[in-house]
Design a protein around this motif. Structure first.
Motif, mmCIF file in Angstrom:
data_model
loop_
_atom_site.group_PDB
_atom_site.id
_atom_site.type_symbol
_atom_site.label_atom_id
_atom_site.label_comp_id
_atom_site.label_asym_id
_atom_site.label_seq_id
_atom_site.Cartn_x
_atom_site.Cartn_y
_atom_site.Cartn_z
ATOM 1 N N GLU A 1 0.743 -4.249 -10.107
ATOM 2 C CA GLU A 1 0.682 -2.731 -10.723
ATOM 3 C C GLU A 1 0.710 -1.846 -9.327
ATOM 4 O O GLU A 1 0.310 -2.072 -8.376
ATOM 5 C CB GLU A 1 -0.565 -2.373 -11.351
ATOM 6 N N SER A 2 1.589 -0.925 -9.501
ATOM 7 C CA SER A 2 2.030 0.000 -8.446
ATOM 8 C C SER A 2 0.951 1.377 -8.565
ATOM 9 O O SER A 2 0.299 1.401 -9.567
ATOM 10 C CB SER A 2 3.282 0.504 -8.551
ATOM 11 N N PRO A 3 0.797 2.102 -7.251
ATOM 12 C CA PRO A 3 -0.027 3.208 -7.427
ATOM 13 C C PRO A 3 0.361 4.263 -8.724
ATOM 14 O O PRO A 3 -0.627 4.789 -9.269
ATOM 15 C CB PRO A 3 0.166 3.969 -6.286
ATOM 16 N N ASN A 4 1.634 4.013 -8.861
ATOM 17 C CA ASN A 4 2.013 5.188 -9.906
ATOM 18 C C ASN A 4 1.465 4.458 -11.238
ATOM 19 O O ASN A 4 1.119 5.426 -12.400
ATOM 20 C CB ASN A 4 3.544 5.027 -10.031
ATOM 21 N N ASP A 5 1.191 3.208 -11.470
ATOM 22 C CA ASP A 5 0.720 2.564 -12.819
ATOM 23 C C ASP A 5 -0.632 2.909 -12.935
ATOM 24 O O ASP A 5 -1.391 3.510 -14.131
ATOM 25 C CB ASP A 5 0.809 1.195 -12.716
ATOM 26 N N PHE A 6 -1.380 2.953 -11.663
ATOM 27 C CA PHE A 6 -2.733 3.393 -11.758
ATOM 28 C C PHE A 6 -2.906 4.706 -12.142
ATOM 29 O O PHE A 6 -3.750 5.400 -12.778
ATOM 30 C CB PHE A 6 -3.506 2.982 -10.516
ATOM 31 N N ALA B 1 -6.831 -4.434 -6.082
ATOM 32 C CA ALA B 1 -5.549 -4.015 -5.649
ATOM 33 C C ALA B 1 -5.552 -3.785 -4.011
ATOM 34 O O ALA B 1 -4.526 -4.399 -3.483
ATOM 35 C CB ALA B 1 -4.844 -3.041 -6.436
ATOM 36 N N ILE B 2 -6.327 -3.104 -3.644
ATOM 37 C CA ILE B 2 -6.635 -2.762 -2.368
ATOM 38 C C ILE B 2 -6.860 -3.877 -1.331
ATOM 39 O O ILE B 2 -6.437 -4.106 -0.337
ATOM 40 C CB ILE B 2 -7.729 -1.508 -1.980
ATOM 41 N N LYS B 3 -7.733 -4.797 -2.253
ATOM 42 C CA LYS B 3 -7.967 -5.975 -1.338
ATOM 43 C C LYS B 3 -6.660 -6.823 -0.940
ATOM 44 O O LYS B 3 -6.858 -7.664 -0.080
ATOM 45 C CB LYS B 3 -8.988 -6.847 -2.232
ATOM 46 N N ASN B 4 -5.831 -6.889 -1.982
ATOM 47 C CA ASN B 4 -4.624 -7.607 -1.752
ATOM 48 C C ASN B 4 -3.577 -6.532 -0.967
ATOM 49 O O ASN B 4 -2.372 -6.393 -1.410
ATOM 50 C CB ASN B 4 -4.090 -8.040 -3.094
ATOM 51 N N SER C 1 1.759 0.621 3.888
ATOM 52 C CA SER C 1 0.776 1.282 4.211
ATOM 53 C C SER C 1 0.496 2.903 3.434
ATOM 54 O O SER C 1 -0.751 3.216 3.153
ATOM 55 C CB SER C 1 0.828 2.182 5.810
ATOM 56 N N ASP C 2 1.495 3.373 3.069
ATOM 57 C CA ASP C 2 1.603 4.323 2.115
ATOM 58 C C ASP C 2 0.940 4.100 0.837
ATOM 59 O O ASP C 2 0.221 4.764 0.380
ATOM 60 C CB ASP C 2 2.937 5.153 2.024
ATOM 61 N N GLU C 3 1.241 3.009 0.216
ATOM 62 C CA GLU C 3 0.643 2.605 -1.264
ATOM 63 C C GLU C 3 -0.840 2.326 -0.859
ATOM 64 O O GLU C 3 -1.482 2.743 -1.932
ATOM 65 C CB GLU C 3 1.570 1.478 -1.542
ATOM 66 N N LYS D 1 -6.221 4.244 -2.325
ATOM 67 C CA LYS D 1 -7.662 4.486 -1.804
ATOM 68 C C LYS D 1 -7.960 5.651 -2.480
ATOM 69 O O LYS D 1 -9.167 6.282 -2.668
ATOM 70 C CB LYS D 1 -7.821 4.559 -0.473
ATOM 71 N N LYS D 2 -6.959 6.931 -2.388
ATOM 72 C CA LYS D 2 -7.409 7.963 -3.171
ATOM 73 C C LYS D 2 -7.411 8.070 -4.617
ATOM 74 O O LYS D 2 -8.218 8.695 -5.264
ATOM 75 C CB LYS D 2 -6.136 8.949 -2.914
ATOM 76 N N LEU D 3 -6.700 7.349 -5.295
ATOM 77 C CA LEU D 3 -6.637 7.019 -6.751
ATOM 78 C C LEU D 3 -8.240 6.391 -7.132
ATOM 79 O O LEU D 3 -8.739 6.787 -8.070
ATOM 80 C CB LEU D 3 -5.672 6.093 -7.169
ATOM 81 N N LYS D 4 -8.747 5.422 -6.104
ATOM 82 C CA LYS D 4 -10.132 4.853 -6.227
ATOM 83 C C LYS D 4 -11.087 5.701 -6.291
ATOM 84 O O LYS D 4 -11.775 6.063 -7.196
ATOM 85 C CB LYS D 4 -10.291 3.754 -5.473
ATOM 86 N N GLU D 5 -10.785 6.848 -5.232
ATOM 87 C CA GLU D 5 -11.742 7.680 -5.262
ATOM 88 C C GLU D 5 -11.813 8.832 -6.198
ATOM 89 O O GLU D 5 -12.912 9.164 -6.980
ATOM 90 C CB GLU D 5 -11.596 8.684 -3.751
ATOM 91 N N GLU D 6 -10.526 9.010 -6.679
ATOM 92 C CA GLU D 6 -10.290 9.959 -8.097
ATOM 93 C C GLU D 6 -11.079 9.361 -9.449
ATOM 94 O O GLU D 6 -11.409 9.957 -10.189
ATOM 95 C CB GLU D 6 -9.173 10.292 -8.150
ATOM 96 N N ALA D 7 -10.807 7.901 -9.374
ATOM 97 C CA ALA D 7 -11.292 7.227 -10.570
ATOM 98 C C ALA D 7 -12.903 7.333 -10.697
ATOM 99 O O ALA D 7 -13.531 7.582 -11.817
ATOM 100 C CB ALA D 7 -10.781 5.756 -10.669
ATOM 101 N N LYS D 8 -13.497 7.035 -9.560
ATOM 102 C CA LYS D 8 -14.957 7.148 -9.373
ATOM 103 C C LYS D 8 -15.410 8.495 -9.488
ATOM 104 O O LYS D 8 -16.457 8.646 -10.399
ATOM 105 C CB LYS D 8 -15.362 6.592 -8.108
ATOM 106 N N ALA D 9 -14.796 9.542 -9.243
ATOM 107 C CA ALA D 9 -15.038 10.898 -9.597
ATOM 108 C C ALA D 9 -15.035 11.255 -10.921
ATOM 109 O O ALA D 9 -15.765 11.892 -11.642
ATOM 110 C CB ALA D 9 -14.200 11.838 -8.726
#
Length: 203
Positions: free
Chosen positions: A20-25, A63-66, A72-74, A79-87
């Protein structure tokens, strides 16, 4: 032997294409927001979307662990998407009154950039903490907002104008955070209330 190698290659390609790509998340976060907003008057649905975004945050963390699977951009975007999801998890719980969460003001604002709820200042600089209203469709929630760097135990009263309906409560409110006070889920027509008599005790 050639058939075996071909079959193995197809399997490997198939599994790799499932990444899954960042766009998918990003799309999944938006999908959860749409469901939350459309079904917010249903508390069970609110809890469902809170769990869904928590699971999604865990998937993004996996996904970040892999990291070797992403550039690097992905990784930065993940990481931004994870922060947003937790918020968003905390936002759904607090605004939707389906979890005892106390989001920081920063997380609340981050999540609302995606949700797009109508936030109005109801009480400002009158008491030790402020009050805001958050409207999503016909749903209205009132939240206490602590803009100070102090932690408070807050007591308050509320009433419905021109009505006998009243209430009161006590809650902890951490520094620079918001917390649910009231919503109109049980009485959809009761959108407007007056909150008064707010007092704070530092802890």
């Amino acid at each position: 032997m050639k058939l075996l190698l071909l079959f193995t290659s197809i399997l490997l390609f198939g599994f790799s294409s499932l990444k899954e790509s960042p766009n998918d998340f990003d799309y999944k976060i938006s999908d959860i927001v749409r469901e939350f907003k459309s079904e917010i008057m249903d508390k069970d649905e609110c809890e469902k979307q809170k769990r869904a975004v928590d699971d999604l945050a865990n998937d993004i963390e996996d996904a970040i662990k892999n990291a070797d699977e992403f550039n690097s951009d992905e990784i930065i975007e993940l990481k931004k998407l994870k922060e947003e999801a937790k918020a968003l998890e905390e936002f759904i719980a607090a605004v939707g009154n389906c979890g005892n969460y106390i989001p920081s003001i920063k997380k609340f604002n981050l999540a609302n950039r995606r949700v797009g709820a109508n936030v109005i200042s109801i009480i400002k600089d009158k008491y030790c903490v402020d009050v805001i209203s958050v409207s999503i469709g016909n749903y209205v929630a009132y939240l206490g907002e602590n803009n100070s760097t102090k932690n408070y135990t807050v007591t308050y009263k509320w009433k419905v104008p021109n009505s006998m309906n009243t209430g009161n409560g006590t809650m902890g409110l951490s520094e620079l955070s918001v917390r649910h006070v009231y919503d109109n889920r049980e009485k959809p027509s009761q959108k407007n209330i007056s909150i008064f008599g707010i007092t704070c005790k530092e802890f």
